[in-house]
Design an enzyme around this catalytic site. Structure first.
Site, PDB file in Angstrom:
ATOM      1  N   LYS A  53       7.379  22.828 -14.216  1.00  0.00           N
ATOM      2  CA  LYS A  53       6.639  21.612 -13.843  1.00  0.00           C
ATOM      3  C   LYS A  53       6.323  21.617 -12.353  1.00  0.00           C
ATOM      4  CE  LYS A  53       5.408  17.061 -14.375  1.00  0.00           C
ATOM      5  NZ  LYS A  53       5.446  15.827 -15.121  1.00  0.00           N
ATOM      6  N   GLU A 108       9.572  17.869 -24.822  1.00  0.00           N
ATOM      7  CA  GLU A 108       8.915  18.258 -23.561  1.00  0.00           C
ATOM      8  C   GLU A 108       9.460  19.605 -23.075  1.00  0.00           C
ATOM      9  OE1 GLU A 108       6.362  16.557 -22.589  1.00  0.00           O
ATOM     10  OE2 GLU A 108       6.655  14.412 -22.930  1.00  0.00           O
ATOM     11  N   HIS A 132       8.147   8.524 -27.425  1.00  0.00           N
ATOM     12  CA  HIS A 132       7.102   9.360 -26.824  1.00  0.00           C
ATOM     13  C   HIS A 132       7.272  10.839 -27.226  1.00  0.00           C
ATOM     14  CE1 HIS A 132       4.245  10.857 -23.859  1.00  0.00           C
ATOM     15  NE2 HIS A 132       5.177  11.645 -23.367  1.00  0.00           N
ATOM     16  N   GLU A 139      -4.269  16.817 -11.170  1.00  0.00           N
ATOM     17  CA  GLU A 139      -4.817  17.211 -12.478  1.00  0.00           C
ATOM     18  C   GLU A 139      -6.327  17.439 -12.472  1.00  0.00           C
ATOM     19  OE1 GLU A 139      -2.720  15.554 -15.913  1.00  0.00           O
ATOM     20  OE2 GLU A 139      -4.629  15.568 -16.968  1.00  0.00           O
ATOM     21  N   ARG A 188      -2.922  21.415 -14.331  1.00  0.00           N
ATOM     22  CA  ARG A 188      -1.932  20.396 -14.701  1.00  0.00           C
ATOM     23  C   ARG A 188      -2.193  19.817 -16.090  1.00  0.00           C
ATOM     24  NH1 ARG A 188       1.110  15.737 -11.080  1.00  0.00           N
ATOM     25  NH2 ARG A 188       2.289  14.920 -12.838  1.00  0.00           N
ATOM     26  N   ARG A 214       0.811  -1.241   0.000  1.00  0.00           N
ATOM     27  CA  ARG A 214       0.000   0.000   0.000  1.00  0.00           C
ATOM     28  C   ARG A 214       0.838   1.282   0.000  1.00  0.00           C
ATOM     29  NH1 ARG A 214      -3.220  -3.010   3.666  1.00  0.00           N
ATOM     30  NH2 ARG A 214      -4.892  -4.033   2.512  1.00  0.00           N
ATOM     31  N   HIS A 253      -0.216  15.840 -26.263  1.00  0.00           N
ATOM     32  CA  HIS A 253      -0.218  14.444 -25.829  1.00  0.00           C
ATOM     33  C   HIS A 253      -1.456  13.672 -26.297  1.00  0.00           C
ATOM     34  CE1 HIS A 253       3.145  15.819 -23.494  1.00  0.00           C
ATOM     35  NE2 HIS A 253       3.302  14.665 -22.868  1.00  0.00           N
ATOM     36  N   LYS A 305       3.252  11.175 -11.367  1.00  0.00           N
ATOM     37  CA  LYS A 305       2.400  10.323 -12.209  1.00  0.00           C
ATOM     38  C   LYS A 305       3.150   9.033 -12.445  1.00  0.00           C
ATOM     39  CE  LYS A 305      -0.527  13.442 -14.849  1.00  0.00           C
ATOM     40  NZ  LYS A 305      -0.840  13.958 -16.195  1.00  0.00           N
ATOM     41  N   ASN A 317      -0.242  18.449 -20.869  1.00  0.00           N
ATOM     42  CA  ASN A 317      -0.561  17.465 -21.905  1.00  0.00           C
ATOM     43  C   ASN A 317      -0.642  18.070 -23.291  1.00  0.00           C
ATOM     44  OD1 ASN A 317      -0.840  15.043 -20.367  1.00  0.00           O
ATOM     45  ND2 ASN A 317      -2.632  15.996 -19.432  1.00  0.00           N
TER      46      ASN A 317
HETATM   47  P1  NAD Z   1      12.858   5.441 -21.947  1.00  0.00           P
HETATM   48  O1  NAD Z   1      12.697   5.323 -20.505  1.00  0.00           O
HETATM   49  O2  NAD Z   1      12.386   4.307 -22.804  1.00  0.00           O
HETATM   50  O3  NAD Z   1      14.379   5.748 -22.274  1.00  0.00           O
HETATM   51  C1  NAD Z   1      14.767   5.907 -23.612  1.00  0.00           C
HETATM   52  C2  NAD Z   1      15.935   4.986 -23.991  1.00  0.00           C
HETATM   53  O4  NAD Z   1      17.134   5.542 -23.507  1.00  0.00           O
HETATM   54  C3  NAD Z   1      15.845   3.593 -23.415  1.00  0.00           C
HETATM   55  O5  NAD Z   1      16.343   2.683 -24.336  1.00  0.00           O
HETATM   56  C4  NAD Z   1      16.788   3.679 -22.209  1.00  0.00           C
HETATM   57  O6  NAD Z   1      17.302   2.430 -21.824  1.00  0.00           O
HETATM   58  C5  NAD Z   1      17.861   4.576 -22.745  1.00  0.00           C
HETATM   59  N1  NAD Z   1      18.609   5.328 -21.769  1.00  0.00           N
HETATM   60  C6  NAD Z   1      18.133   5.941 -20.660  1.00  0.00           C
HETATM   61  N2  NAD Z   1      19.092   6.689 -20.085  1.00  0.00           N
HETATM   62  C7  NAD Z   1      20.205   6.531 -20.832  1.00  0.00           C
HETATM   63  C8  NAD Z   1      21.504   7.067 -20.760  1.00  0.00           C
HETATM   64  N3  NAD Z   1      21.831   7.976 -19.847  1.00  0.00           N
HETATM   65  N4  NAD Z   1      22.402   6.663 -21.674  1.00  0.00           N
HETATM   66  C9  NAD Z   1      22.057   5.798 -22.654  1.00  0.00           C
HETATM   67  N5  NAD Z   1      20.823   5.280 -22.802  1.00  0.00           N
HETATM   68  C10 NAD Z   1      19.896   5.654 -21.897  1.00  0.00           C
HETATM   69  O7  NAD Z   1      12.089   6.733 -22.518  1.00  0.00           O
HETATM   70  P2  NAD Z   1      11.893   8.217 -21.943  1.00  0.00           P
HETATM   71  O8  NAD Z   1      11.811   9.060 -23.141  1.00  0.00           O
HETATM   72  O9  NAD Z   1      12.843   8.529 -20.886  1.00  0.00           O
HETATM   73  O10 NAD Z   1      10.464   8.140 -21.251  1.00  0.00           O
HETATM   74  C11 NAD Z   1       9.296   7.901 -22.006  1.00  0.00           C
HETATM   75  C12 NAD Z   1       8.233   7.413 -21.072  1.00  0.00           C
HETATM   76  O11 NAD Z   1       7.978   8.409 -20.073  1.00  0.00           O
HETATM   77  C13 NAD Z   1       6.917   7.131 -21.731  1.00  0.00           C
HETATM   78  O12 NAD Z   1       6.424   5.892 -21.289  1.00  0.00           O
HETATM   79  C14 NAD Z   1       6.014   8.254 -21.281  1.00  0.00           C
HETATM   80  O13 NAD Z   1       4.663   7.874 -21.229  1.00  0.00           O
HETATM   81  C15 NAD Z   1       6.568   8.525 -19.916  1.00  0.00           C
HETATM   82  N6  NAD Z   1       6.275   9.871 -19.403  1.00  0.00           N
HETATM   83  C16 NAD Z   1       5.789   9.969 -18.145  1.00  0.00           C
HETATM   84  C17 NAD Z   1       5.528  11.214 -17.613  1.00  0.00           C
HETATM   85  C18 NAD Z   1       5.057  11.330 -16.193  1.00  0.00           C
HETATM   86  O14 NAD Z   1       4.669  12.436 -15.773  1.00  0.00           O
HETATM   87  N7  NAD Z   1       5.106  10.266 -15.415  1.00  0.00           N
HETATM   88  C19 NAD Z   1       5.778  12.368 -18.358  1.00  0.00           C
HETATM   89  C20 NAD Z   1       6.293  12.232 -19.649  1.00  0.00           C
HETATM   90  C21 NAD Z   1       6.541  10.969 -20.160  1.00  0.00           C
HETATM   91  N1  GLY Z   2       3.567  14.821 -18.133  1.00  0.00           N
HETATM   92  C1  GLY Z   2       2.270  15.252 -17.698  1.00  0.00           C
HETATM   93  C2  GLY Z   2       2.157  15.475 -16.243  1.00  0.00           C
HETATM   94  O1  GLY Z   2       3.039  15.194 -15.483  1.00  0.00           O
HETATM   95  O2  GLY Z   2       1.128  15.905 -15.812  1.00  0.00           O
END
Ligand code: NAD
Ligand code: GLY
Length: 375
Positions: free
Chosen positions: A239, A197, A277, A249, A253, A133, A260, A155, A257
């Site tokens: 942010k 972003e 993404h 949100e 917030r 939990r 998105h 998130k 998006n």
């Molecule tokens: P990711 O986590 O897939 O990383 C991208 C690639 O880079 C992967 O292959 C990873 O292994 C590699 N990598 C990471 N750090 C590295 C480094 N320092 N050196 C070499 N390779 C490295 O993708 P991302 O773009 O970081 O994140 C995308 C995800 O984030 C999506 O699922 C999206 O929905 C999510 N997201 C969440 C929020 C939120 O508020 N929680 C906001 C925006 C995006």
């Molecule tokens: N990336 C959207 C949010 O954090 O609200």
């Protein structure tokens, strides 16, 4: 000044701390090169003696040992290395984290460390939100996208085959440790995805920052440390302000998006991982800009500027050739922002001034999708 003192004072100058103000759940965002490996940054945020570092097979060989070395010696430290990729952002993978925690006998006073990009951060956050939990977790983002967006704000969650990020929870980390030196190993396409972003913050909230980004895009792509530090800091400031004002949100917030709703449709339709993404968000922001123009809010000059900065960031401009109006709308109707049957969109009144809009005439949205360039 003695060399050590000089190095320390230089380090102090290049490190900055911001705060996400959420009452008793407030936490710091530490930003700077070389934070990993230095126990000073992580130790104050650990809960109890049990720690699990969760990362993936790409990041582990580069940074896992460094993080481990930065933890106090008297802890019980476990590691879990997951497969890489957006397609792994599933409940099955989160279940592997739960399994590892249970097999290692972790109790509620433990800490998970999410070492990686947004995929690892979102999954580890969700595992932390749900294990017994709710337990503590720390974000150690290693992609630009995760450093400016996903690691901040709580998130967490996973994708569902029918929709992006459809299963999840709000669960804030104890701290966010952004070691900007990790960006040196990030592939260029992933860096560009993170820039989407960063540009988003300028488009929704800060026209001056947008203008600064236009001027410094080449320096950013060359990993100029000063430019990078400011882009990350300003993005995190915006942010943090928005999250502090609206954690779950209910209102403002949703501006985060921008692009998105279109972007998530592209990601889900193309199959998770085939578009990054940030690439999908970049095209989504251009589609949102075009719709804003059709509503009379933006002019041709603003459209050109938006296209130019997305292009300068090394991001695609065209939508996938195999997505027609219905392929977009089917996914967009499932968006989490929607209320009842209408599709809520984040649109721009001006560059730097976005709003959530419920009243887009269906015909205008369809025409925007229909006419948008494809490749
Ligand atoms: P990711 O986590 O897939 O990383 C991208 C690639 O880079 C992967 O292959 C990873 O292994 C590699 N990598 C990471 N750090 C590295 C480094 N320092 N050196 C070499 N390779 C490295 O993708 P991302 O773009 O970081 O994140 C995308 C995800 O984030 C999506 O699922 C999206 O929905 C999510 N997201 C969440 C929020 C939120 O508020 N929680 C906001 C925006 C995006
Ligand atoms: N990336 C959207 C949010 O954090 O609200």
């Amino acid at each position: 000044m003695p060399t050590n003192a000089m190095a320390l004072s230089q380090r102090a100058r290049s490190q900055r701390t911001l705060q996400v103000a959420l009452g008793e759940r407030s936490y710091p965002i530490h930003i700077g090169p070389g934070l990993l490996g230095d126990p000073a940054w992580i130790t104050p945020h650990l809960a109890g003696r049990q720690v699990m570092i969760v990362t993936n097979e790409t990041i582990a060989p580069r940074y896992l040992e460094l993080v481990r070395r930065g933890l106090p010696a008297d802890l019980e430290v476990h590691e879990l290395v997951l497969p890489d990729g957006e397609a792994t952002k599933t409940l099955a993978c989160v279940s592997r984290i739960w399994d590892a925690l249970l097999e290692a006998g972790f109790n509620r006073r433990c800490t998970l460390i999410a070492l990686g990009g947004g995929v690892i951060g979102d999954m580890v956050g969700f595992a932390a939100a749900s294990y017994q939990r709710g337990v503590a977790f720390i974000q150690v983002p290693t992609t630009l996208l995760a450093q400016v967006d996903s690691s901040v704000g709580g998130k967490t969650g996973v994708n569902h085959p029918l929709g992006k990020n459809m299963i999840g929870a709000f669960w804030q980390p104890r701290a966010v440790l952004i070691d900007t030196a990790t960006l040196a190993t990030l592939p260029a396409a992933e860096f560009s995805a993170g820039l989407a972003e960063v540009i988003k913050y300028g488009l929704i909230r800060d026209a001056d920052f947008l203008a600064w980004l236009e001027e410094h895009m080449a320096a950013l792509r060359a990993l100029d440390p000063e430019a990078l530090a400011w882009a990350i800091e300003r993005s995190c400031q915006i942010k943090a302000e928005i999250v502090a004002a609206d954690e779950t949100e209910q209102g403002v917030r949703a501006l985060l998006n921008l692009g998105h709703t279109f972007g998530h449709a592209i990601e889900a339709h193309q199959g998770y991982g085939s578009w990054l993404h940030g690439e999908a968000v970049g095209v989504g922001m251009l589609m949102a800009a075009d719709l804003s123009r059709r509503l009379g809010w933006l002019g041709d000059a603003e459209i050109k500027r938006t296209q130019a900065i997305i292009d300068a960031a090394g991001l695609p401009l065209a939508a996938p050739a195999d997505m027609g109006v219905e392929e977009f709308l089917v996914r967009m109707r499932l968006d989490k922002k929607n209320i009842d049957q209408s599709i809520r969109l984040v649109l721009m009144r001006a560059l730097g001034d976005a709003e959530v809009y419920d009243d887009t005439p269906a015909g205008l949205l369809e025409a925007c999708i229909q006419d948008y360039p494809r490749k």
